[in-house]
Design a protein around this motif. Structure first.
Motif, PDB file in Angstrom:
ATOM      1  N   LYS A   1      -5.551  14.889   2.544  1.00  0.00           N
ATOM      2  CA  LYS A   1      -4.652  14.324   3.558  1.00  0.00           C
ATOM      3  C   LYS A   1      -4.652  15.162   4.823  1.00  0.00           C
ATOM      4  O   LYS A   1      -4.522  14.637   5.935  1.00  0.00           O
ATOM      5  CB  LYS A   1      -3.228  14.240   2.980  1.00  0.00           C
TER       6      LYS A   1
ATOM      7  N   TYR B   1      -4.115  13.649  -3.940  1.00  0.00           N
ATOM      8  CA  TYR B   1      -3.809  12.753  -2.829  1.00  0.00           C
ATOM      9  C   TYR B   1      -4.294  11.379  -3.242  1.00  0.00           C
ATOM     10  O   TYR B   1      -5.458  11.201  -3.624  1.00  0.00           O
ATOM     11  CB  TYR B   1      -4.518  13.216  -1.559  1.00  0.00           C
TER      12      TYR B   1
ATOM     13  N   LYS C   1       0.844  -1.188   0.000  1.00  0.00           N
ATOM     14  CA  LYS C   1       0.000   0.000   0.000  1.00  0.00           C
ATOM     15  C   LYS C   1       0.882   1.242   0.000  1.00  0.00           C
ATOM     16  O   LYS C   1       1.851   1.324   0.754  1.00  0.00           O
ATOM     17  CB  LYS C   1      -0.901  -0.009   1.234  1.00  0.00           C
TER      18      LYS C   1
ATOM     19  N   ILE D   1      -4.207   6.918  -2.699  1.00  0.00           N
ATOM     20  CA  ILE D   1      -3.902   5.710  -1.943  1.00  0.00           C
ATOM     21  C   ILE D   1      -3.926   4.552  -2.931  1.00  0.00           C
ATOM     22  O   ILE D   1      -4.913   4.350  -3.648  1.00  0.00           O
ATOM     23  CB  ILE D   1      -4.931   5.449  -0.827  1.00  0.00           C
TER      24      ILE D   1
ATOM     25  N   TYR E   1      -3.437   0.406  -3.697  1.00  0.00           N
ATOM     26  CA  TYR E   1      -3.491  -0.926  -3.094  1.00  0.00           C
ATOM     27  C   TYR E   1      -2.999  -1.970  -4.088  1.00  0.00           C
ATOM     28  O   TYR E   1      -3.412  -1.952  -5.259  1.00  0.00           O
ATOM     29  CB  TYR E   1      -4.926  -1.276  -2.684  1.00  0.00           C
TER      30      TYR E   1
ATOM     31  N   GLU F   1       0.600   5.545   0.069  1.00  0.00           N
ATOM     32  CA  GLU F   1      -0.282   6.682   0.359  1.00  0.00           C
ATOM     33  C   GLU F   1       0.548   7.950   0.277  1.00  0.00           C
ATOM     34  O   GLU F   1       1.573   8.063   0.953  1.00  0.00           O
ATOM     35  CB  GLU F   1      -0.868   6.502   1.761  1.00  0.00           C
TER      36      GLU F   1
END
Length: 218
Positions: free
Chosen positions: A105, A81, A66, A83, A85, A68
């Motif tokens: 964030k 921003y 992950k 994220i 996976y 971020e």
């Protein structure tokens, strides 16, 4: 493309408990993006667009973890921003990317260090590492520490956003502390069960099986 759409919808449903409705979703595999649905914050990624070196998609695919980060505008022309996976498509390493405005964030608070629970007319602040699991039952939220039950006004959705990484969502009704897990087994129907140190048994729903296996590496 149809396959990617189906996978994206599954993950969108899985992440629905915490991602904002305005989030943009993208899937990258190999060296390009194969799926993109713009939310309120559109960074204008197109299917077939190449993955840029240093982007979240690039890091997720290479490092299989992950990622971020706030990404500056030189990568896509628009700051965001994101994220990312790690997932797999047809056995190939891929990345699912959740894209939000760059200031999102700033709205995310630090993980909980303690959680205040209620028992009758008393409130107790409990160190978060002592909590074995959280439960949603009868439209109320509860947590357990040293086999004692406490009520909290926070929903599992709210908790999931701010719990440390050692907490794992295994069901719409349960979040467990990985450090409190004694073993993973199966019930009479071959469904996964999480057994805690105090022998509490919690079911793993089909929606979270892959996440559980990935997090616990089995």
């Amino acid at each position: 493309m149809g396959f990617a759409n189906g996978i994206a919808e599954q993950y969108k449903n899985l992440l629905a408990d915490w991602i904002p409705q305005e989030a943009t979703l993208a899937i990258a595999v190999g060296d390009s993006y194969i799926y993109y649905v713009a939310g309120a914050y559109d960074v204008h990624l197109n299917c077939g667009k190449g993955i840029k070196e240093g982007s979240i998609a690039d890091q997720v695919i290479r490092e299989r973890r992950k990622i971020e980060a706030v990404v500056e505008e030189e990568l896509l022309g628009i700051p965001y921003y994101g994220i990312g996976y790690p997932i797999e498509l047809h056995g190939e390493p891929a990345a699912l990317i959740v894209i939000l405005p760059p200031d999102h964030k700033l709205a995310i608070k630090e993980p909980y260090r303690f959680i205040t629970g209620k028992q009758q007319d008393e409130w107790s602040p409990i160190p978060i590492e002592k909590v074995s699991h959280f439960e949603s039952l009868n439209k109320k939220s509860w947590f357990y520490a040293k086999s004692e039950q406490y009520k909290t006004n926070l929903t599992l959705k709210e908790l999931h956003r701010r719990l440390p990484d050692c907490f794992l969502r295994i069901h719409r009704s349960y979040i467990v502390n990985i450090h409190s897990i004694r073993k993973i087994t199966r019930d009479f129907s071959s469904n996964l069960l999480i057994v805690l140190q105090d022998n509490t048994e919690l079911p793993v729903s089909s929606s979270y099986i892959n996440d559980v296996k990935r997090a616990l590496e089995f």
